[in-house]
Design an enzyme around this catalytic site. Structure first.
Site, mmCIF file in Angstrom:
data_model
loop_
_atom_site.group_PDB
_atom_site.id
_atom_site.type_symbol
_atom_site.label_atom_id
_atom_site.label_comp_id
_atom_site.label_asym_id
_atom_site.label_seq_id
_atom_site.Cartn_x
_atom_site.Cartn_y
_atom_site.Cartn_z
ATOM 1 N N GLY A 63 30.963 39.209 46.657
ATOM 2 C CA GLY A 63 29.546 39.142 46.280
ATOM 3 C C GLY A 63 29.226 40.273 45.323
ATOM 4 N N GLU A 64 27.924 40.409 45.047
ATOM 5 C CA GLU A 64 27.531 41.438 44.085
ATOM 6 C C GLU A 64 27.705 42.852 44.647
ATOM 7 O OE1 GLU A 64 24.490 39.077 44.063
ATOM 8 O OE2 GLU A 64 25.292 38.055 42.290
ATOM 9 N N ASP A 99 47.486 49.385 45.236
ATOM 10 C CA ASP A 99 46.828 48.977 43.986
ATOM 11 C C ASP A 99 46.141 50.176 43.339
ATOM 12 O OD1 ASP A 99 45.982 47.387 41.949
ATOM 13 O OD2 ASP A 99 44.396 46.368 43.082
ATOM 14 N N GLY A 123 31.888 42.081 42.983
ATOM 15 C CA GLY A 123 33.027 42.265 43.881
ATOM 16 C C GLY A 123 33.599 40.899 44.235
ATOM 17 N N GLU A 124 34.652 40.946 45.021
ATOM 18 C CA GLU A 124 35.316 39.684 45.367
ATOM 19 C C GLU A 124 34.421 38.803 46.237
ATOM 20 O OE1 GLU A 124 38.611 40.143 47.962
ATOM 21 O OE2 GLU A 124 39.018 37.998 47.973
HETATM 22 P P1 AMP Z 1 34.929 46.590 43.739
HETATM 23 O O1 AMP Z 1 34.557 45.337 44.411
HETATM 24 O O2 AMP Z 1 35.122 47.732 44.676
HETATM 25 O O3 AMP Z 1 36.059 46.456 42.768
HETATM 26 O O4 AMP Z 1 33.637 46.974 42.868
HETATM 27 C C1 AMP Z 1 33.235 46.259 41.734
HETATM 28 C C2 AMP Z 1 32.575 47.191 40.746
HETATM 29 O O5 AMP Z 1 31.393 47.765 41.314
HETATM 30 C C3 AMP Z 1 33.422 48.410 40.388
HETATM 31 O O6 AMP Z 1 34.277 48.166 39.307
HETATM 32 C C4 AMP Z 1 32.432 49.456 40.079
HETATM 33 O O7 AMP Z 1 32.052 49.366 38.718
HETATM 34 C C5 AMP Z 1 31.260 49.105 40.959
HETATM 35 N N1 AMP Z 1 31.298 49.924 42.176
HETATM 36 C C6 AMP Z 1 31.958 49.685 43.319
HETATM 37 N N2 AMP Z 1 31.742 50.657 44.206
HETATM 38 C C7 AMP Z 1 30.928 51.517 43.636
HETATM 39 C C8 AMP Z 1 30.348 52.757 44.067
HETATM 40 N N3 AMP Z 1 30.588 53.272 45.263
HETATM 41 N N4 AMP Z 1 29.565 53.396 43.226
HETATM 42 C C9 AMP Z 1 29.323 52.894 41.994
HETATM 43 N N5 AMP Z 1 29.840 51.756 41.539
HETATM 44 C C10 AMP Z 1 30.642 51.071 42.353
#
Ligand code: AMP
Length: 988
Positions: free
Chosen positions: A635-636, A748, A632-633
C-alpha cells in the site's frame, strides 16, 4: 524811530547783496531742515517789535531768486531794543538743533556821527513751547543762546568801493523737551541785515552695510553721543551666528563703527548689496559658503536658489555625505569568493568588488543560511554561529564562521556595502557559496554526575554533549587512580549516558573523563571528575578476593543470573551475553556486552503474537496522515505526525496496508514490523509501533526526511565531501554490524533500501520477509530458483542461495560503490547475465570518479570471491573510523588514477594495455556505440584516450552521465595499468 534810520545805507546794502551771497554749497544730505528763510518765496511775516525796528525786505540771491531778509539799522538813537521772532518751529525727532545765521553787519566806523549809539552785535534767543503762542514777545520767557558778533564787516575794496562780507554763524541748542520753539533776534543798536536763517537737525540716513539695512537715525542729543543701531538683514540673507549687524550713528550724522554682518542664505550668493539665488545646475549648501558651486558628479538641479543638488537615478548621498561630494551608488558584488572548510568552521575569502560605487567606505557583511537538502528551504543561521572577526562591518576581505553544525548545508552570501547601500532600493548584489560542512566530532561531555559510589564501583551518568554533530554511538569513560605515579589509564565504553565502572580499589581517588563517539570519531574529553571509592568493609568480613567460598558463591550466583538471563533472553528475544575485550588506540577495555538475537517471526505459530511481542500497538487517533511519499508493496507509504499522550509530537512515516488485503498479505505486511521492532540501533530505521486494531492497518516508522539513499545521492550529485560520504558509509556499516551481530541477514542491502534523515544519518531499512522475492524491482529469478537483486548479490548467493552476513558484506561493497558514485547503477547498463558472467570471470567494478584508493580497496575486499576472505562488518566500521580520523588517507590526487592495482582482483580485470585499438577497448567496455565520436574527435590511439579528462569525454557529445562515468572509470583504470606497466605518469 524811522526818522533816525539811514535809508541810503539800504540801497548800497541791497546792491551788493548778490556779491556776498553764499555761493550755494549743496545741502548736506545728513541734515533735516526745520526752517530755511531763503526757501520761502512769500513774506516771512515774523514778528518785529517795535515795528520801527526789524523790517522785512525782499532781495535777490546769486541766482536772482527772490529772497526774504530782515534788516535793522537804528544806529543813531541810543537804547535800542528791537526784537524779531521767527514763526513757531516744530522740532520733530530732533534733539539737537542747529541754527545757522547768515548776516551782514556794518562796522560803526563806517557810519559818520554814530559814536556812542552804534553797536556791532546782536543777541540770539529761543523759547520752547508745545504749540504756537500769541504774537506778544515777552523777553523774560526767552533763553539766550549767544551774542552774535560779525567776523567781517564792510571793508575797503581794491578799487576803493565798499564791499560787504557775509557772516555765517552756527549755534546749537538742545536737548529740547517741548514739541517746538521760537527763535528771537535782539538788536541793541547795530546795522544788521539778516540774510538767511536756517534751522536744522542731523540724521544718519538709511544705508545698507554688510548686507544689513540700517534705518534713518536721528543723532543723539549730546555732541559726543553715538546711537547704536541694529541692522536688518536684506532679503535672503541671515545674521552671521553670534555676530548680528550693528552700526553707530554719530552726532554729525555719520555711520561709524560697523559690527557684525549678514550673509546670504544657503542657495543664495551676494551680488552688491543683495542676495541672488544660485542658478540652475548650481547650489550653495550653507550661508557660510561665499559662492554657488556647480552640482557635483551624478547630481543635478533644475531650479534656482538650491542649497543642494538631487542625485541622478540609482545614485545616492550617504547620510553623512556633505552636498559637495558626488552622489554614489552601492558597490558591485565581491569577487573571487573562495572558501575552506575545516569540520564545522568555514573560512571565506574574497576580493574587493570591481566597482566600489564611487566611495571608499566599502565594508562587507556576511549572511549565513542553513539549508535543508531541499534547496528552497533555507533559514538564517541565527546566533549560535560565530563570526571572526565579525559578521558585518568587515574591513578586510576574509571571515571565519565557526560553530556550524556538522553535516549541514549552508549558504553564505558576502555582500559589499558602502555608505549608500542601505538607501538603495536596487537589488542586493552579493557573492554566494553553498557549502556542506563535514563531519565533526562531538563536543565535550561536560556534566558528569556520580550516581552511586561503592567500595569497588562507581556509577556515573552524564548529559549528551551540547553539539553531538551526529549520532552518538558510544561513550568512552577514561579513568585512572589519582595518586598513581605512572598514570595508567583504563577505559570503559557505554552506549548510553550512564555507566558503572567496576573492579576499583576501595578508598581510592579516581579521576574520570568522558568523551563521545560518532561516525566522525571521538570528541575531546570533558573535564576531570574526581571520585573516591568507599572504604573497605569492616575487617570481620573476609575479602572476596581471598575467600574461595565467597568466590565460588559469587561465581555460582553470577552463573545462575547469566543462565537465567540467557534462557529468558532466548524466549523473549535471544541475547548473547559475555565479556568482550577490545583494543582501541592502545587502550585496553573490558566491557560487558549483551547482544540480542534476532528471532524469525515465521517461527511464531500466531504471527499476530509476534507483532505484539515486538511492536507497540498504537492508537490510530494519535496518528495524522499528511501526504503520500512513496509506494510500498502492500500500500501507500505516507508521511504524517504522531502525538502520543505525554510525549512530543513527531514526524513519522506510515506504511499502510491497502484495502481488500488477504490474511496472508496482512501477515506478510506486519512481518516487517515484527522484524523491525526487534532492532534498536541509530543506523537501523526505528519502528514506532503498529495499528492492527483499526483500519487501515499501519506500520509507523521514524520519518527519514531525505528518503532513500540512492535517489538522495542522485539528486545531490557531487555535492558532498568525501568525509561526508564516508560518514554515511560508516553509519550503514554500523547498522549492518548490529544486524549481523543479532544474526540477521538482510539479503537486499542496497542504497535504495537505506533511508537518510535530515542530519544525513543513514539507516538500514526494508526488512520484509518476502521483500527480496516480491518487493524489490531489482530482484530477478535466477537459475537457482529465487528472485535475486543480481548486481548487489554475492556470487555464492546467486549460485546456490547461500545468504549470510558475508553475502551482506558483498552487497555493502556495492552500496559503497553506489555512494561514491552518487547513485550510479552498478555495472551501468550491462545485462544481469553479463554481470553474472563478468563477476564469475573475476571482473570487479572500477573505482568511481574521485574515489579515494583506500575506499575502492575496501570495496574490492568486500567482493572477494571466497566469502571467508571478506571483511566482517565490525572490521569495516573500524577501517572507516580510521579513515575518518585521518582524512589524509582519503585524499585523491586530482586527475590521477584511483584504481589500485591489486594482484588478486586485477587478474580478472580487463587488461586495457593489451587492446590494440580504441574500437577494441570500447567494445570491451560495451561502449562501441561511441566509436565514431572518438574517431571524429581524433582519438585514434589508446595513449591519447588515456590522457582524456571528463571534459574531453563530455565534449565528444556523450550526454548520458552513466556512460560518461563508465568511460571515465575505464580510462582511469587504463591509465593506472599503463602507469604500472611503464612507470610513467600521465598528466591530464
Ligand atoms: P518501502 O516500502 O520501505 O520500500 O518504502 C517505499 C518508499 O517510501 C521508499 O523508497 C521511501 O522513499 C519511502 N519511505 C519508506 N519508509 C520511509 C521512512 N521511514 N521515512 C521516509 N520515507 C520512507
Amino acid at each position: 524811530m524811522g526818522s533816525t534810520s539811514i535809508p541810503c545805507l539800504w540801497i548800497t546794502f541791497c546792491i551788493h547783496l548778490c556779491c556776498f551771497m553764499d555761493t550755494g554749497k549743496a545741502q548736506n544730505a545728513k541734515e533735516v531742515i526745520l526752517l530755511d528763510s531763503k526757501a520761502q518765496q512769500t513774506e516771512l511775516e515774523w514778528i518785529s517789535y517795535p515795528p520801527s525796528g526789524w523790517e522785512e525786505i525782499s532781495g535777490l540771491d546769486e541766482n536772482y531768486t527772490p529772497i526774504r531778509t530782515y534788516q535793522v539799522c537804528q544806529v543813531m538813537e541810543p537804547n535800542q531794543n528791537n526784537w524779531l521772532r521767527t514763526s513757531w518751529i516744530e522740532k520733530g525727532d530732533a534733539q539737537r538743533i542747529f541754527v545757522e545765521l547768515k548776516f551782514t553787519l556794518r562796522d560803526c566806523n563806517s557810519l559818520p556821527g554814530v559814536v556812542g549809539t552804534c553797536k556791532e552785535t546782536f543777541n540770539l534767543y529761543y523759547q520752547e513751547t508745545d504749540s504756537e503762542v500769541g504774537r506778544n514777545i515777552r523777553e523774560n520767557q526767552y533763553v539766550k543762546i549767544d551774542t552774535i558778533a560779525a567776523d567781517e564787516s564792510f571793508t575797503q575794496g581794491d578799487l576803493g568801493e565798499r564791499k560787504m562780507k557775509l557772516n555765517t554763524e552756527v549755534r546749537i541748542i538742545g536737548p529740547l523737551s517741548r514739541r517746538g520753539f521760537y527763535l528771537a533776534f535782539q538788536d541793541v543798536g547795530a546795522c544788521i541785515a539778516l540774510v538767511s536763517v536756517k534751522v536744522y537737525y542731523k540724521k544718519c540716513w538709511s544705508i545698507i552695510e554688510n548686507l544689513a539695512t540700517f534705518p534713518d537715525t536721528v543723532t543723539g542729543s549730546e555732541f559726543s553721543s553715538l546711537v547704536e543701531v541694529e541692522g536688518m538683514c536684506v532679503s535672503d540673507a541671515e545674521e552671521e551666528a553670534d555676530n548680528s549687524p550693528k552700526m553707530h550713528c554719530s552726532a554729525e550724522g555719520e555711520w561709524l563703527v560697523p559690527i557684525g554682518k549678514c550673509i546670504c542664505k544657503a542657495g543664495f550668493h551676494q551680488k552688491g548689496d543683495a542676495c541672488e539665488p544660485c542658478g540652475r545646475g548650481f547650489y550653495k549648501s550653507s550661508s557660510q559658503d561665499l559662492q554657488c558651486s556647480r552640482c557635483p558628479a551624478h547630481s543635478y538641479n533644475d531650479r534656482e536658489g538650491s542649497w543642494r543638488c538631487d542625485c541622478e537615478d540609482g545614485y545616492y548621498r550617504g547620510l553623512s555625505d556633505p552636498p559637495s561630494v558626488a552622489c554614489t551608488r552601492p558597490p558591485s558584488a565581491p569577487q573571487n569568493l573562495v572558501y575552506n572548510i575545516n569540520q564545522t568552521t568555514v573560512s571565506l575569502e574574497w576580493s574587493p568588488p570591481a566597482d566600489t560605487g564611487g566611495r571608499n567606505d566599502v565594508t562587507y557583511r556576511i549572511m549565513c543560511r542553513r539549508c535543508s537538502w531541499e534547496p528552497e528551504e533555507c533559514v538564517p543561521c541565527g546566533g549560535n554561529v560565530g563570526y571572526s572577526p565579525q559578521q558585518a562591518g568587515l574591513v578586510d576581505t576574509y571571515v571565519s564562521v565557526v560553530d556550524l553544525l556538522a553535516h549541514a548545508n549552508y549558504t553564505f552570501e558576502v555582500e559589499a556595502v558602502n555608505g549608500v547601500s542601505d538607501l538603495s532600493r536596487t537589488q542586493r548584489l552579493f557573492a554566494a557559496v553553498s557549502i556542506a560542512t563535514s563531519q565533526a566530532t562531538p563536543s565535550q561531555v561536560s556534566e558528569v554526575i556520580k550516581e552511586r559510589v561503592q567500595q569497588r564501583s562507581i556509577q556515573l551518568s552524564w548529559q549528551e554533549p551540547e553539539q553531538p554533530n551526529g549520532v552518538i554511538t558510544e561513550y568512552e569513560i577514561k579513568y585512572y587512580e589519582k595518586d598513581q605515579k605512572d598514570r595508567i589509564y583504563s577505559t570503559v565504553k557505554s552506549r548510553s549516558t550512564s555507566a558503572t565502572v567496576n573492579n576499583l580499589k576501595p578508598s581510592t581517588a579516581y579521576v574520570f573523563q568522558i568523551r563521545a563517539f560518532t561516525a566522525a570519531g571521538y570528541g575531546t574529553y570533558g573535564p576531570r571528575l574526581e571520585v573516591t571509592t568507599k572504604e573497605e568493609a569492616s575487617a570481620t568480613i573476609v575479602s572476596s578476593e581471598q575467600n574461595p567460598v565467597i568466590i565460588i558463591a559469587v561465581v555460582a550466583v553470577a552463573g545462575t543470573i547469566i543462565l537465567v538471563f540467557m534462557v529468558f533472553g532466548f524466549i523473549i528475544g535471544r541475547r548473547h551475553c559475555g565479556y568482550s575485550k577490545a583494543d582501541q588506540e592502545g587502550d585496553e577495555e573490558l566491557y560487558f556486552q549483551c547482544t540480542k538475537t534476532y528471532i524469525d517471526p515465521e517461527t511464531y505459530e500466531d504471527p499476530n503474537r509476534a507483532v505484539h511481542q515486538f511492536a507497540k500497538e498504537l492508537d490510530a487517533s494519535c496518528i495524522k496522515i499528511e501526504r503520500v511519499i512513496g509506494a510500498g508493496e502492500f500500500g501507500e507509504v505516507c508521511s504524517g505526525r504522531m502525538k502520543l499522550p505525554g510525549k512530543r509530537d513527531m514526524s513519522v512515516a506510515i506504511k499502510t496496508l491497502k484495502v481488500g488485503y488477504s490474511e496472508k498479505q496482512r501477515r506478510d505486511f506486519l512481518c516487517e514490523a515484527s522484524i523491525m521492532g526487534q532492532f534498536d540501533h541509530p543506523n537501523v530505521v526505528h519502528l514506532e509501533g503498529v495499528v492492527t486494531r483499526g483500519k487501515p492497518v499501519m506500520i509507523v516508522i521514524e520519518y527519514m526526511e531525505n528518503g532513500s539513499l540512492d535517489a538522495f545521492l542522485r539528486k545531490h550529485d557531487g555535492q558532498f565531501t568525501v568525509i561526508q560520504l564516508v560518514g554515511m558509509l560508516r553509519g550503514i556499516a554500523a547498522g549492518m554490524r548490529y544486524l549481523s551481530d543479532m544474526g540477521y541477514v538482510h539479503r537486499d542491502l542496497a542504497a535504495r533500501n537505506v533511508l537518510v534523515n535530515s542530519n544525513l544519518v543513514c539507516k538500514v531499512s526494508d526488512f520484509g520477509l518476502s521483500r527480496v522475492i516480491d518487493d524489490d524491482p531489482e530482484a530477478v529469478y535466477t537459475t537457482t530458483g529465487g528472485k535475486i537483486p543480481v548486481r548487489w548479490t554475492a556470487m555464492e548467493a546467486i549460485q546456490y542461495r547461500k545468504f549470510t552476513s558475508a553475502s551482506d558484506v558483498w552487497s555493502y561493497g556495492i552500496v559503497m560503490w553506489e555512494v561514491m558514485s552518487y547513485g550510479e547503477r552498478p555495472y551501468w547498463d550491462m545485462s544481469n547475465q553479463d554481470v553474472i558472467k563478468a563477476i564469475e570471470e573475476g571482473y570487479r567494478l572500477p573505482a568511481p570518479m574521485d574515489c579515494p584508493p583506500g575506499l575502492h580497496q575496501l570495496m574490492l575486499d568486500c567482493w572477494q570471491k571466497d566469502r571467508a576472505d571478506r571483511p566482517k562488518f565490525d572490521q569495516i566500521v573500524g577501517i572507516l573510523d580510521k579513515m575518518i580520523r585521518n582524512p589524509n588517507t582519503l585524499k585523491t590526487p586530482v586527475g590521477t588514477c584511483t584504481r589500485p592495482i591489486s594482484p588478486l582482483l586485477d587478474q580478472s580485470t580487463p587488461d586495457f594495455t593489451t587492446f590494440r585499438s580504441v574500437g577494441e577497448w570500447l567494445e570491451a567496455i560495451k561502449m562501441e556505440r561511441y566509436r565514431d565520436n572518438f574517431t571524429a574527435a581524433g582519438y585514434s590511439s589508446l595513449d591519447s584516450v588515456a590522457r582524456m579528462s571528463i571534459e574531453d569525454v563530455m565534449s565528444l557529445g556523450i550526454s548520458l552521465v552513466g556512460h560518461q562515468k563508465k568511460i571515465m572509470s575505464s580510462i582511469q583504470t587504463m591509465r593506472a595499468q599503463m602507469l604500472h606497466l611503464h612507470g610513467t605518469g600521465i598528466q591530464v
